[in-house]
Write an enzyme that holds these catalytic residues in place. Structure first.
Site, short mmCIF file in Angstrom:
data_model
loop_
_atom_site.label_atom_id
_atom_site.label_comp_id
_atom_site.label_asym_id
_atom_site.label_seq_id
_atom_site.Cartn_x
_atom_site.Cartn_y
_atom_site.Cartn_z
N ARG A 172 0.85 -1.18 0.00
CA ARG A 172 0.00 0.00 0.00
C ARG A 172 0.89 1.23 0.00
NH1 ARG A 172 -1.70 2.11 4.75
NH2 ARG A 172 -0.07 1.79 6.27
N ARG A 176 -1.85 10.90 2.65
CA ARG A 176 -2.36 11.61 3.81
C ARG A 176 -3.10 12.86 3.33
NH1 ARG A 176 2.41 12.70 7.76
NH2 ARG A 176 2.35 10.52 8.38
N ARG A 249 20.72 -6.04 -0.25
CA ARG A 249 21.06 -4.83 -0.99
C ARG A 249 22.05 -4.07 -0.12
NH1 ARG A 249 21.03 -3.66 -5.97
NH2 ARG A 249 20.40 -1.50 -5.79
N ARG A 280 19.52 9.77 -1.87
CA ARG A 280 19.22 10.84 -0.92
C ARG A 280 20.50 11.58 -0.56
NH1 ARG A 280 16.45 8.14 4.34
NH2 ARG A 280 18.36 7.02 4.77
N GLU A 300 23.78 8.96 -0.69
CA GLU A 300 23.56 7.51 -0.57
C GLU A 300 23.36 6.88 -1.93
OE1 GLU A 300 21.10 7.25 3.57
OE2 GLU A 300 20.35 6.03 1.91
N TYR A 348 14.57 -7.18 8.26
CA TYR A 348 14.73 -5.76 8.54
C TYR A 348 14.04 -5.46 9.87
CZ TYR A 348 14.71 -0.81 8.59
OH TYR A 348 14.92 0.49 8.99
N ASP A 350 13.41 -2.23 12.59
CA ASP A 350 13.64 -0.86 13.03
C ASP A 350 14.26 -0.92 14.42
OD1 ASP A 350 13.07 1.08 11.11
OD2 ASP A 350 10.90 0.87 11.40
P1 FDA Z 1 23.91 -4.18 13.84
O1 FDA Z 1 24.21 -4.46 12.47
O2 FDA Z 1 23.64 -2.82 14.30
O3 FDA Z 1 24.93 -4.88 14.83
C1 FDA Z 1 25.56 -6.11 14.52
C2 FDA Z 1 27.00 -6.03 15.01
O4 FDA Z 1 27.58 -7.31 14.94
C3 FDA Z 1 27.87 -5.11 14.16
O5 FDA Z 1 28.52 -4.17 14.99
C4 FDA Z 1 28.86 -6.05 13.51
O6 FDA Z 1 30.13 -5.48 13.32
C5 FDA Z 1 28.92 -7.18 14.52
N1 FDA Z 1 29.32 -8.45 13.92
C6 FDA Z 1 28.77 -9.09 12.86
N2 FDA Z 1 29.44 -10.24 12.61
C7 FDA Z 1 30.43 -10.32 13.52
C8 FDA Z 1 31.45 -11.27 13.76
N3 FDA Z 1 31.60 -12.37 13.00
N4 FDA Z 1 32.33 -11.07 14.77
C9 FDA Z 1 32.23 -9.96 15.55
N5 FDA Z 1 31.25 -9.01 15.36
C10 FDA Z 1 30.37 -9.21 14.37
N6 FDA Z 1 15.88 1.91 12.18
C11 FDA Z 1 15.06 2.87 12.69
O7 FDA Z 1 14.33 2.61 13.65
N7 FDA Z 1 15.10 4.15 12.17
C12 FDA Z 1 15.90 4.49 11.14
O8 FDA Z 1 15.87 5.65 10.71
C13 FDA Z 1 16.73 3.48 10.59
N8 FDA Z 1 17.56 3.77 9.56
C14 FDA Z 1 18.28 2.77 8.94
C15 FDA Z 1 19.05 3.05 7.82
C16 FDA Z 1 19.74 2.05 7.18
C17 FDA Z 1 20.55 2.35 5.96
C18 FDA Z 1 19.64 0.71 7.64
C19 FDA Z 1 20.32 -0.42 6.92
C20 FDA Z 1 18.92 0.42 8.80
C21 FDA Z 1 18.24 1.45 9.46
N9 FDA Z 1 17.52 1.19 10.62
C22 FDA Z 1 16.71 2.18 11.14
C23 FDA Z 1 17.57 -0.14 11.26
C24 FDA Z 1 18.67 -0.23 12.35
O9 FDA Z 1 19.92 0.01 11.76
C25 FDA Z 1 18.62 -1.63 12.99
O10 FDA Z 1 17.40 -1.81 13.66
C26 FDA Z 1 19.73 -1.91 14.02
O11 FDA Z 1 20.97 -1.45 13.62
C27 FDA Z 1 19.82 -3.40 14.26
O12 FDA Z 1 20.75 -3.69 15.29
P2 FDA Z 1 21.49 -5.10 15.35
O13 FDA Z 1 22.17 -5.17 16.64
O14 FDA Z 1 20.54 -6.19 14.97
O15 FDA Z 1 22.53 -5.07 14.13
#
Ligand code: FDA
Length: 367
Positions: A172, A176, A249, A280, A300, A348, A350
């Site tokens: 969808r 607004r 991606r 952006r 980006e 994904y 947030d």
């Molecule tokens: P995250 O990726 O943050 O942490 C994982 C960690 O594990 C990393 O530090 C990595 O280095 C580590 N790691 C991985 N493998 C490893 C290994 N083998 N050994 C040691 N360390 C390892 N959400 C929102 O609410 N508002 C927003 O505006 C946005 N904007 C946004 C923009 C973009 C471009 C993306 C991609 C995502 C967002 N998000 C968001 C989502 C947000 O980024 C997300 O919810 C959190 O980062 C997730 O946290 P995690 O801890 O799951 O992963």
């Protein structure tokens, strides 16, 4: 004899919340991260007093009061409201699609006029059974909004023509019919005062964090350190890609420091034309109402993911769904490994959702 109760692989929001709750409950916790900093993708780099969102713009928003109260117990949040703009050729539009956008498109002023315009455009197309994303979007919002504000942006995001993308990607498209530029509908929204590192640093306060350590570089020795491993990295990597690689991606960020105080007057400006290669431009200081004399902007560029690049957005199609299911079946059989967060769950999240998920998971394991 294990040195720690929990070894937490990854210091992102999932790992940091999990670690905090374990530490608070008196458990011995070690956090490792392969990066040279903690915080995962919400980490900000400090440049000339400006917090630069190194892994993409992050705006915290939620309807969940307990989660809002939880994050606010570590750091206060400012009253930033996300109101992005869209540039299409030499035209400027407010987002999300609202009465301001409709006025800019057609000079209409009332909700009735706007609805009539959209209904007329949708009816003229006669699309009854949308076969792809293009047809789906056209059947929801008509030609003008689609051509100017959706088509080019979506094609850049996915690296494919909208007519070649499946219709289900867009279920969808919220329209607004009020003059309200607030991107989110959530009750609570803001940016941590002083930036996201304040939040993750406080979550990790008092906890041993070892940086620059990849779990896979010393898997056995690291696993032997703790009774339970909490793994927040890529699930397919954990199982050595035995069922194939999960796809993502990716994004490339081009940061630029400018010796002017204000580049675009807004934190987020989308570029919706196909011909402009980036999607952006983020001007970071505006997230925190910065008054610094200089500014930092980030362009980006979406790109195809391959090993070695940051995996940003999981591709939740059938093929990847099937691969993930195989890994998940293995993960469910583990007795001393807990998987959590956006990479291990291949979804994904947030920020508020990942905080909620970490709290839920840790409470199950601390019972
Ligand atoms: P995250 O990726 O943050 O942490 C994982 C960690 O594990 C990393 O530090 C990595 O280095 C580590 N790691 C991985 N493998 C490893 C290994 N083998 N050994 C040691 N360390 C390892 N959400 C929102 O609410 N508002 C927003 O505006 C946005 N904007 C946004 C923009 C973009 C471009 C993306 C991609 C995502 C967002 N998000 C968001 C989502 C947000 O980024 C997300 O919810 C959190 O980062 C997730 O946290 P995690 O801890 O799951 O992963």
């Amino acid at each position: 004899m294990n040195d720690f109760d929990f070894l937490i692989v990854g210091s992102g929001l999932f790992g940091a919340v999990f670690a905090h709750e374990c530490h608070k409950a008196g458990k011995k916790v070690l956090v490792i991260d392969r990066r040279q900093h903690s915080g995962g993708n919400v980490y900000c780099e400090h440049v000339n007093g400006i917090n630069v969102h190194k892994y993409g713009a992050h705006i915290f928003h939620t309807n969940d009061k307990p989660i809002w109260d939880y994050v606010n117990s570590f750091v206060g949040f400012n009253n930033y409201v996300n109101s992005p703009l869209a540039v299409y050729k030499d035209e400027l539009y407010n987002l999300p699609f609202n009465m301001n956008t409709f006025h800019q498109l057609w000079k209409v002023r009332t909700p009735q006029e706007a609805r009539a315009k959209i209904t007329e455009q949708v009816a003229a197309l006669q699309i009854n059974d949308p076969q792809n994303l293009e047809e789906q979007a056209l059947s929801l919002v008509g030609t003008d909004i689609y051509e100017k504000l959706i088509k080019g942006y979506t094609e850049k995001q996915w690296g494919r023509k909208a007519s070649e993308l499946p219709a289900f990607i867009i279920k969808r498209l919220p329209l607004r019919f009020t003059y309200n530029n607030n991107y989110f509908n959530d009750r609570y929204q803001g940016i941590p005062v002083g930036g996201y590192n304040q939040l993750t640093d406080r979550l990790l306060e008092g906890i041993e964090v070892r940086l620059g350590i990849d779990f896979f570089s010393a898997r056995e020795a690291l696993t032997a350190l703790a009774k339970t491993v909490v793994f927040t990295g890529q699930l397919d990597e954990f199982y050595n890609y035995r069922f194939g690689m999960l796809q993502y991606r990716s994004l490339r960020f081009e940061h630029e420091q400018l010796e002017i105080d204000n580049y675009q007057g807004n934190a987020v400006v989308n570029y919706t034309e196909r011909e402009v290669p980036f999607t952006r431009i983020i001007e970071h200081k505006h997230f925190e109402f910065g008054q610094q004399p200089s500014t930092v902007i980030t362009r980006e560029y979406p790109e195809e993911w391959k090993k070695g690049l940051e995996p940003y957005y999981p591709i939740n199609d059938d093929i990847n769904g099937k691969i993930y299911k195989q890994y998940k079946e293995l993960a469910d059989q583990e007795t001393n490994v807990i998987f959590g967060g956006r990479l291990a769950e291949y979804r994904y999240y947030d920020m508020h959702q990942v905080v909620a998920s970490a709290l839920h998971t840790v409470r199950l394991h601390l019972k």
